[in-house]
Design a protein around this motif. Structure first.
Motif, PDB file in Angstrom:
ATOM      1  N   SER A   1       0.830  -1.200   0.000  1.00  0.00           N
ATOM      2  CA  SER A   1       0.000   0.000   0.000  1.00  0.00           C
ATOM      3  C   SER A   1       0.868   1.255   0.000  1.00  0.00           C
ATOM      4  O   SER A   1       0.643   2.191  -0.786  1.00  0.00           O
ATOM      5  CB  SER A   1      -0.928   0.004   1.211  1.00  0.00           C
ATOM      6  N   LEU A   2       1.877   1.276   0.844  1.00  0.00           N
ATOM      7  CA  LEU A   2       2.767   2.437   0.917  1.00  0.00           C
ATOM      8  C   LEU A   2       3.578   2.605  -0.373  1.00  0.00           C
ATOM      9  O   LEU A   2       3.794   3.722  -0.843  1.00  0.00           O
ATOM     10  CB  LEU A   2       3.701   2.291   2.115  1.00  0.00           C
ATOM     11  N   VAL A   3       4.024   1.479  -0.937  1.00  0.00           N
ATOM     12  CA  VAL A   3       4.793   1.534  -2.178  1.00  0.00           C
ATOM     13  C   VAL A   3       3.965   2.148  -3.301  1.00  0.00           C
ATOM     14  O   VAL A   3       4.416   3.047  -4.031  1.00  0.00           O
ATOM     15  CB  VAL A   3       5.274   0.126  -2.574  1.00  0.00           C
TER      16      VAL A   3
ATOM     17  N   PHE B   1       2.144   6.529  -6.902  1.00  0.00           N
ATOM     18  CA  PHE B   1       1.068   7.382  -7.402  1.00  0.00           C
ATOM     19  C   PHE B   1       1.422   8.860  -7.250  1.00  0.00           C
ATOM     20  O   PHE B   1       1.170   9.669  -8.157  1.00  0.00           O
ATOM     21  CB  PHE B   1      -0.228   7.078  -6.650  1.00  0.00           C
ATOM     22  N   LEU B   2       2.022   9.214  -6.120  1.00  0.00           N
ATOM     23  CA  LEU B   2       2.414  10.613  -5.905  1.00  0.00           C
ATOM     24  C   LEU B   2       3.480  11.048  -6.898  1.00  0.00           C
ATOM     25  O   LEU B   2       3.508  12.212  -7.318  1.00  0.00           O
ATOM     26  CB  LEU B   2       2.927  10.783  -4.471  1.00  0.00           C
TER      27      LEU B   2
ATOM     28  N   ASN C   1       1.597   9.726 -10.765  1.00  0.00           N
ATOM     29  CA  ASN C   1       0.185  10.073 -10.984  1.00  0.00           C
ATOM     30  C   ASN C   1      -0.533   9.028 -11.857  1.00  0.00           C
ATOM     31  O   ASN C   1      -1.353   9.362 -12.710  1.00  0.00           O
ATOM     32  CB  ASN C   1       0.070  11.457 -11.633  1.00  0.00           C
ATOM     33  N   ASP C   2      -0.214   7.752 -11.604  1.00  0.00           N
ATOM     34  CA  ASP C   2      -0.834   6.646 -12.333  1.00  0.00           C
ATOM     35  C   ASP C   2      -2.034   6.142 -11.524  1.00  0.00           C
ATOM     36  O   ASP C   2      -1.881   5.721 -10.372  1.00  0.00           O
ATOM     37  CB  ASP C   2       0.182   5.518 -12.527  1.00  0.00           C
ATOM     38  N   GLU C   3      -3.217   6.180 -12.121  1.00  0.00           N
ATOM     39  CA  GLU C   3      -4.426   5.760 -11.412  1.00  0.00           C
ATOM     40  C   GLU C   3      -4.380   4.282 -11.026  1.00  0.00           C
ATOM     41  O   GLU C   3      -5.016   3.881 -10.042  1.00  0.00           O
ATOM     42  CB  GLU C   3      -5.657   6.029 -12.276  1.00  0.00           C
ATOM     43  N   ASN C   4      -3.663   3.484 -11.770  1.00  0.00           N
ATOM     44  CA  ASN C   4      -3.529   2.068 -11.426  1.00  0.00           C
ATOM     45  C   ASN C   4      -2.818   1.892 -10.094  1.00  0.00           C
ATOM     46  O   ASN C   4      -3.189   1.033  -9.280  1.00  0.00           O
ATOM     47  CB  ASN C   4      -2.760   1.334 -12.531  1.00  0.00           C
TER      48      ASN C   4
ATOM     49  N   ALA D   1      -2.999   0.807  -4.271  1.00  0.00           N
ATOM     50  CA  ALA D   1      -2.746   1.300  -2.916  1.00  0.00           C
ATOM     51  C   ALA D   1      -4.012   1.243  -2.078  1.00  0.00           C
ATOM     52  O   ALA D   1      -3.985   0.847  -0.900  1.00  0.00           O
ATOM     53  CB  ALA D   1      -2.220   2.734  -2.979  1.00  0.00           C
ATOM     54  N   LEU D   2      -5.140   1.618  -2.679  1.00  0.00           N
ATOM     55  CA  LEU D   2      -6.417   1.575  -1.971  1.00  0.00           C
ATOM     56  C   LEU D   2      -6.813   0.138  -1.650  1.00  0.00           C
ATOM     57  O   LEU D   2      -7.287  -0.155  -0.543  1.00  0.00           O
ATOM     58  CB  LEU D   2      -7.500   2.244  -2.814  1.00  0.00           C
TER      59      LEU D   2
END
Length: 217
Positions: A139-141, A146-147, A150-153, A158-159
């Motif tokens: 999740s943290l990775v 994503f930060l 900025n990849d929605e995948n 992570a979610l």
């Protein structure tokens, strides 16, 4: 997503149950059992060797059994047999008295070993629903990726991992709260949740295949 929540919630409840009511032994967290075993051996305490050694051994046997079904070619419903066996094992161990903990805890370990292979992915993403270390790390990775990218995948993964962690943790809290009232019968709740999961995963698939076969015919 429903499957991941139910599986991790169920195992969280089961771990709380075995730890609180079955002599401080974990059902799925074999690293915890081996930690206790190592500490006891280092202290010269050998009376708990069976208590902490056999659950990891049976966990490994559960993995081997599940892989036996997994390796069968052209068998799309291979999951249902080890999954139903897991549920039956949890129910059987639940009704064993406290004096049989030395047998009940390895059976719970066997059941968790089956689940390790039976549901190793959620929506095609590798996920462990029996321990949270890997999901917490992943999740943290993926949040970090994503930060940066900025990849929605990455955001979705992570979610997903975060939901698995929170569900597992919620199961631990719920199981611990119920133990004073239900004692070791709390593990029946775990079996009920798994049974509900089977209706989501296995029964609909059978229906879809039936419809597909009807169309082909």
């Amino acid at each position: 997503m429903k499957v991941g929540i139910l599986l991790s919630l169920s195992i969280g409840i089961l771990n709380a149950c075995t730890y609180v009511t079955r002599g401080h032994v974990f059902a799925s967290s074999q690293s915890g059992n081996l930690l206790y075993l190592g500490l006891d051996l280092a202290a010269g305490e050998f009376s708990n060797v069976v208590k902490y050694l056999f659950p990891p051994i049976m966990f490994g046997i559960g993995i081997i059994i599940a892989e036996h079904f997994h390796d069968k070619p052209n068998y799309s419903q291979w999951r249902k047999y080890p999954f139903y066996i897991e549920i039956l094992l949890i129910v059987a161990a639940t009704f064993m008295p406290d004096s049989w903990n030395a047998l009940a805890n390895p059976i719970f370990g066997l059941a968790c070993g089956l689940q390790t292979i039976t549901f190793a992915k959620v929506r095609g993403i590798p996920v462990s629903t029996i321990v949270i270390n890997g999901s917490y790390q992943n999740s943290l990775v993926h949040w970090t990726r994503f930060l940066h990218l900025n990849d929605e995948n990455d955001a979705f993964k992570a979610l997903l991992y975060l939901i698995i962690v929170l569900s597992y943790f919620g199961g631990i809290v719920l199981g611990a709260l119920l133990c004073p009232a239900l004692n070791h019968y709390v593990s029946l709740i775990s079996a009920i949740l798994l049974l509900g999961c089977s209706f989501i995963v296995l029964v609909p698939n059978t229906g879809k295949r039936t419809k597909q076969n009807d169309k082909k015919s």
